[in-house]
Enzyme design. Sequence first.
Site, PDB file in Angstrom:
ATOM      1  N   GLY A 191       0.983  33.900 -30.432  1.00  0.00           N
ATOM      2  CA  GLY A 191       0.474  32.477 -30.071  1.00  0.00           C
ATOM      3  C   GLY A 191      -0.978  32.831 -29.344  1.00  0.00           C
ATOM      4  O   GLY A 191      -1.441  33.904 -29.436  1.00  0.00           O
TER       5      GLY A 191
ATOM      6  N   ASN B  76       8.353  34.760 -33.158  1.00  0.00           N
ATOM      7  CA  ASN B  76       9.226  34.256 -34.316  1.00  0.00           C
ATOM      8  C   ASN B  76       8.376  33.183 -34.859  1.00  0.00           C
ATOM      9  O   ASN B  76       9.001  32.631 -35.924  1.00  0.00           O
ATOM     10  CB  ASN B  76      10.588  33.330 -33.514  1.00  0.00           C
TER      11      ASN B  76
ATOM     12  N   GLY C  12       3.230  30.073 -32.747  1.00  0.00           N
ATOM     13  CA  GLY C  12       2.328  31.240 -32.953  1.00  0.00           C
ATOM     14  C   GLY C  12       2.088  31.472 -34.634  1.00  0.00           C
ATOM     15  O   GLY C  12       2.713  30.951 -35.465  1.00  0.00           O
TER      16      GLY C  12
ATOM     17  N   ASP D   9      13.299  36.209 -32.644  1.00  0.00           N
ATOM     18  CA  ASP D   9      13.267  35.053 -31.628  1.00  0.00           C
ATOM     19  C   ASP D   9      13.871  35.767 -30.410  1.00  0.00           C
ATOM     20  O   ASP D   9      15.098  36.168 -30.229  1.00  0.00           O
ATOM     21  CB  ASP D   9      14.242  33.993 -32.151  1.00  0.00           C
TER      22      ASP D   9
ATOM     23  N   LYS E 171      14.600  45.395 -16.969  1.00  0.00           N
ATOM     24  CA  LYS E 171      15.586  46.071 -16.256  1.00  0.00           C
ATOM     25  C   LYS E 171      15.961  47.504 -16.774  1.00  0.00           C
ATOM     26  O   LYS E 171      15.925  48.435 -16.088  1.00  0.00           O
ATOM     27  CB  LYS E 171      16.837  45.205 -15.914  1.00  0.00           C
TER      28      LYS E 171
ATOM     29  N   TYR F  93      10.482  21.543 -20.918  1.00  0.00           N
ATOM     30  CA  TYR F  93       9.483  22.544 -20.582  1.00  0.00           C
ATOM     31  C   TYR F  93       9.426  23.007 -19.342  1.00  0.00           C
ATOM     32  O   TYR F  93       9.536  24.097 -18.777  1.00  0.00           O
ATOM     33  CB  TYR F  93       7.937  22.043 -21.191  1.00  0.00           C
TER      34      TYR F  93
ATOM     35  N   LYS G 250      10.873  26.480 -17.299  1.00  0.00           N
ATOM     36  CA  LYS G 250       9.974  27.336 -16.488  1.00  0.00           C
ATOM     37  C   LYS G 250      10.267  27.355 -15.334  1.00  0.00           C
ATOM     38  O   LYS G 250      10.145  28.522 -14.731  1.00  0.00           O
ATOM     39  CB  LYS G 250       8.554  26.714 -16.732  1.00  0.00           C
TER      40      LYS G 250
ATOM     41  N   ARG H 275      -3.180  19.267 -27.850  1.00  0.00           N
ATOM     42  CA  ARG H 275      -3.832  19.459 -26.417  1.00  0.00           C
ATOM     43  C   ARG H 275      -4.954  18.926 -26.358  1.00  0.00           C
ATOM     44  O   ARG H 275      -5.763  18.830 -27.498  1.00  0.00           O
ATOM     45  CB  ARG H 275      -3.833  20.877 -26.183  1.00  0.00           C
TER      46      ARG H 275
HETATM   47  N1  UDP Z   1      -4.780  13.858 -23.877  1.00  0.00           N
HETATM   48  C1  UDP Z   1      -5.660  12.976 -24.282  1.00  0.00           C
HETATM   49  N2  UDP Z   1      -5.870  12.762 -25.659  1.00  0.00           N
HETATM   50  C2  UDP Z   1      -5.321  13.795 -26.477  1.00  0.00           C
HETATM   51  C3  UDP Z   1      -4.331  14.636 -25.880  1.00  0.00           C
HETATM   52  C4  UDP Z   1      -4.158  14.810 -24.680  1.00  0.00           C
HETATM   53  O1  UDP Z   1      -6.108  11.934 -23.881  1.00  0.00           O
HETATM   54  O2  UDP Z   1      -5.519  13.634 -27.741  1.00  0.00           O
HETATM   55  C5  UDP Z   1      -4.417  13.587 -22.501  1.00  0.00           C
HETATM   56  C6  UDP Z   1      -3.120  13.973 -21.898  1.00  0.00           C
HETATM   57  O3  UDP Z   1      -2.489  12.483 -21.912  1.00  0.00           O
HETATM   58  C7  UDP Z   1      -3.162  14.465 -20.547  1.00  0.00           C
HETATM   59  C8  UDP Z   1      -4.443  15.408 -20.710  1.00  0.00           C
HETATM   60  O4  UDP Z   1      -5.241  15.022 -21.812  1.00  0.00           O
HETATM   61  O5  UDP Z   1      -3.369  13.624 -19.559  1.00  0.00           O
HETATM   62  C9  UDP Z   1      -4.113  16.796 -21.033  1.00  0.00           C
HETATM   63  O6  UDP Z   1      -3.106  16.829 -21.999  1.00  0.00           O
HETATM   64  P1  UDP Z   1      -2.784  18.257 -22.823  1.00  0.00           P
HETATM   65  O7  UDP Z   1      -1.840  17.939 -23.733  1.00  0.00           O
HETATM   66  O8  UDP Z   1      -3.827  19.152 -23.087  1.00  0.00           O
HETATM   67  O9  UDP Z   1      -1.830  19.015 -21.497  1.00  0.00           O
HETATM   68  P2  UDP Z   1      -1.028  18.575 -20.260  1.00  0.00           P
HETATM   69  O10 UDP Z   1      -1.898  19.340 -19.310  1.00  0.00           O
HETATM   70  O11 UDP Z   1      -0.805  17.538 -20.171  1.00  0.00           O
HETATM   71  O12 UDP Z   1      -0.046  19.482 -20.477  1.00  0.00           O
END
Ligand code: UDP
Length: 314
Positions: free
Chosen positions: A13, A35, A39, A59, A108, A148, A152, A189
Amino acid sequence: MVGQRVVVTGGAGFLGSHLCEALLARGDEVVAIDNLATGRLANVEHLFGADGFTFVRHDVSTYVWVPGPVHAVLHFASPASPKDYLELPIPTLKVGSLGTHNTLGLAKDKGARYLLASTSEVYGDPQVHPQPETYWGHVNPVGPRGVYDEAKRFGEAMAMAYHRAHGVEVRIARIFNTYGPRLRPDDGRVVSAFLAQALAGKPLTCYGDGSQTRSFCYVDDQVRGLLAFLDADHVGPVNIGNPDEHTVLELAEAVREVTGSSSAVVFEPLPVDDPTQRRPDITLARQLLGWEPKVCLAEGLARTAAWMAASTGA
Ligand code: UDP
């Protein structure tokens, strides 16, 4: 901890592959397990044939076994971008829960140290700002991001239980938004999306009004912090991130400047439960590890843009 044998789950990844590289560079052996759900082999293909590097496609949500000595287990397997974990809700829950259980069992059994890749998402949409490790968070367990966030959070609880009940040397790192080379251009992202869009001359898709904030850490800083924490004598949790906070609109402007793009910004609906603000309080990491981030946003974006342009031919 140099000269050790280290298992990295999620080794193909984004963060995992950078960790594999850094561990090999300091003289450790690495067994990377992935897996390939999110990644990519391309992230580690340059390591194939390197002394001390082994790759296993597996996995870790199912039983995991590694023959021979293991000194540390770094559990980094999980979809990590909202787009990915919303497309893979059940695998995300499984790798954060069953995968954490299985890899803690491995640690462990081997007497290995264990580093859990936790996340700023354990704070949810935080009502305390910036976020110190003592803040318990504000998470919606039944919202789409719950798959998620809660996996976590469960992983942290499981790691603490193995530490308390079995004496496993656990390290819990809460990782804040990190970017750099090897982010998938299509992972959804914000940094990858904006850079890919700017390089392709397409509009930058800003969700909501762009006033929500994030604090962006360059991957080299993140990896240096994580390895310092792995070697330190503290269970955590410890925030690892860059407190340099920006609105999403500011990020769009920074991306346009770095890429020399004249792409427009277009506005799209804000995803459900999108956190309005996020910035790590890194007092603990500073004190404990003598660590802090060094790469500023403009420099990190320039390096990431150069990588993305070269790898996509943009
Ligand atoms: N975001 C955006 N445009 C995009 C992708 C994300 O404005 O094309 C915004 C999203 O709504 C969030 C911030 O950018 O407020 C960060 O999003 P990301 O998915 O990177 O990660 P997060 O911190 O939310 O897990």
